[in-house]
Each structure stands twice: as C-alpha cells, then as structure tokens.
Design a protein around this motif. Structure first.
Motif, short mmCIF file in Angstrom:
data_model
loop_
_atom_site.label_atom_id
_atom_site.label_comp_id
_atom_site.label_asym_id
_atom_site.label_seq_id
_atom_site.Cartn_x
_atom_site.Cartn_y
_atom_site.Cartn_z
N PRO A 1 0.84 -1.20 0.00
CA PRO A 1 0.00 0.00 0.00
C PRO A 1 0.87 1.25 0.00
O PRO A 1 1.76 1.40 0.84
N LEU A 2 0.63 2.15 -0.94
CA LEU A 2 1.46 3.34 -1.05
C LEU A 2 1.32 4.25 0.16
O LEU A 2 0.20 4.55 0.60
N ASN B 1 -5.75 13.61 4.77
CA ASN B 1 -4.67 12.99 4.02
C ASN B 1 -3.33 13.40 4.61
O ASN B 1 -3.12 14.55 4.97
N ALA B 2 -2.42 12.44 4.70
CA ALA B 2 -1.10 12.74 5.24
C ALA B 2 -0.30 13.62 4.29
O ALA B 2 0.56 14.38 4.72
N TYR C 1 10.71 10.64 -4.81
CA TYR C 1 11.00 9.82 -3.63
C TYR C 1 11.00 8.33 -3.94
O TYR C 1 12.00 7.64 -3.73
N HIS C 2 9.88 7.82 -4.44
CA HIS C 2 9.75 6.38 -4.64
C HIS C 2 10.82 5.77 -5.56
O HIS C 2 11.32 4.67 -5.26
N PRO C 3 11.20 6.43 -6.67
CA PRO C 3 12.22 5.83 -7.53
C PRO C 3 13.57 5.64 -6.83
O PRO C 3 14.36 4.79 -7.23
N VAL C 4 13.83 6.42 -5.79
CA VAL C 4 15.11 6.33 -5.07
C VAL C 4 14.98 5.53 -3.79
O VAL C 4 15.77 4.61 -3.53
N LEU D 1 7.53 3.31 2.12
CA LEU D 1 7.55 3.07 3.56
C LEU D 1 6.27 2.35 3.95
O LEU D 1 5.19 2.70 3.47
N MET D 2 6.39 1.34 4.82
CA MET D 2 5.24 0.51 5.18
C MET D 2 5.15 0.32 6.68
O MET D 2 6.15 0.37 7.39
N THR D 3 3.92 0.03 7.13
CA THR D 3 3.75 -0.44 8.50
C THR D 3 4.32 -1.85 8.59
O THR D 3 4.57 -2.52 7.57
#
Length: 236
Positions: free
Chosen positions: A64-65, A79-80, A93-96, A100-102
């Motif tokens: 989950p994103l 929304n965060a 962010y995501h490509p590098v 982040l997950m629980t």
C-alpha cells in the motif's frame, strides 16, 4: 622535558590514527553472488549474497502506497500528503527510496521464497561485517559497520538508502500527526521479530542507520510506524 613531550605526542598521534583507521579494521566483505528478484507488482530488485544469506540491494517499492495514508485529527480524517507532496513522492521519492510501510504491510510484501529479515538475520549480517555486540540495544558497531551497510560504489553492496520514516503520534485513541521525517539523514528498516517492549501496542525490532554515524541502531518500535523494507532468503 622534551623527551616527555615527544613521547606524549607520539601516543596521541597513534591514538588518532587508530581512531581514524577503524573502518579499515573491518572485514572487506565482497558479495560472493548476485542476481535479481521480482515482486508481485513487477518491480525488480538486485540481490547479493553475504555469508549464507541473500539480501536485496534496494528498498521495497510495493505494498500500500504511503502516499494514500490518512490520519484522524480528533474531528475528521485527513490525508497525510497534499497533492503536490504526492507528486513529489511519485516522481522523486519512490524511484530512489522505495515505499515506507507499516510492519503488517511489510510482512505481506516479500516475494515468494523471500522474507522480511528477522532480528537474528540482521545480527548475522552485522557479525559478518565485523560487529561484536550485536545483541545490545541502541547504537552499536560505531567502528563503521553502518557505513559498510550504505556502500554502493561497486553496485554489489547492500546500499541501504536513507529514506527517513513516518511516525504516527497518537492523542488518546486518535491519530493527530503523520509526517515523513529525516529523509537523507536516517534509514529505518523493519525486522519481522516482534517484541513485548510495549504492553499496550504491538512492537517489533528495527534497524536504523545514519548518514554520518558509523553505527547501527537496534531498537523496538510500534508497528504502526512506516519504515523501509529489505528482503532476504537463505542461500541455496
């Protein structure tokens, strides 16, 4: 008197050299094998073999994103991340740094045959890299093991990325804050090992590295934090 001064200067110089040379005293671990693995969403990750374990060399980017997480501020769900922040996450962010997950989401993320490393898997890696006090809590291996884990010059290293982490701060039974902190300063990585350190919340061990601290932090945190994920498996 001059002889005493010369003697003291030589002692100080020796201590300084030894302190600066700590990294050189660590074993030079060169991964013996490398390959690639694909997750359930089609993302491909390189892996390296260190000792009898295979480790992925980039952060998991499935599950989950984090972009879509929300928190409750005692009046309504929010929304965060804003629309602009989500665009930054997707494009930069995501490509590098991956996702982040629980802890619970992390446990579901691993490709078939792989796992989120246990606390003992991390300790085994730390011992392989030259750490002695692996079972201690807090920052250990300040002689440079944390820097070893961040090496990426050859393309065949762990290359732990400093993607920060997200802490949800509770107020009573409601969430009131959810922010991405310490990108490019800290990298925090889940283990699969639960602890009993907090009787009111589910907690698990994690590892944290810093951009300038040569150590590796071993602590337990609430499982509703969002952290980076690496996978490992036993070598065949």
């Amino acid at each position: 008197m001059n002889k005493i001064i010369i003697f003291l200067a030589s002692v100080i110089a020796g201590l300084t050299l030894n302190a600066c040379d700590d990294d050189n005293n660590l074993p030079d671990i060169v991964p013996s094998e490398h390959g690639a693995v694909t997750d359930n969403e089609g993302n491909t990750y390189n892996w390296v073999r260190i000792g009898d374990l295979l480790w992925t060399t980039s952060n998991a980017n499935n599950g989950p994103l984090m972009d879509n997480y929300r928190y409750y501020d005692n009046t309504e769900w929010k929304n965060a991340f804003s629309k602009n922040e989500k665009a930054w996450l997707q494009e930069e962010y995501h490509p590098v740094y991956g996702n982040l997950m629980t802890w619970d989401d992390a446990m579901e993320s691993a490709p078939e045959g792989w796992r989120v490393p246990t606390d003992e898997d991390w300790q085994k890696l730390e011992r392989q890299l030259g750490m002695e006090n692996t079972a201690d809590r807090g920052w250990r291996g300040e002689n440079g093991v944390g820097r070893k884990m961040q090496e990426k010059d050859t393309g065949c290293r762990l290359a732990l990325m400093l993607g920060g982490f997200i802490t949800v701060v509770p107020s009573g039974y409601a969430w009131i804050e959810m922010e991405l902190d310490f990108t490019d300063e800290y990298g925090a990585f889940w283990t699969s090992t639960l602890t009993d350190s907090n009787p009111d919340h589910k907690t698990a061990y994690y590892r944290k590295v810093h951009c300038s601290n040569g150590g590796v932090d071993r602590e337990a945190g609430r499982c509703d934090k969002l952290m980076s994920v690496r996978w490992c498996r036993n070598a065949q």
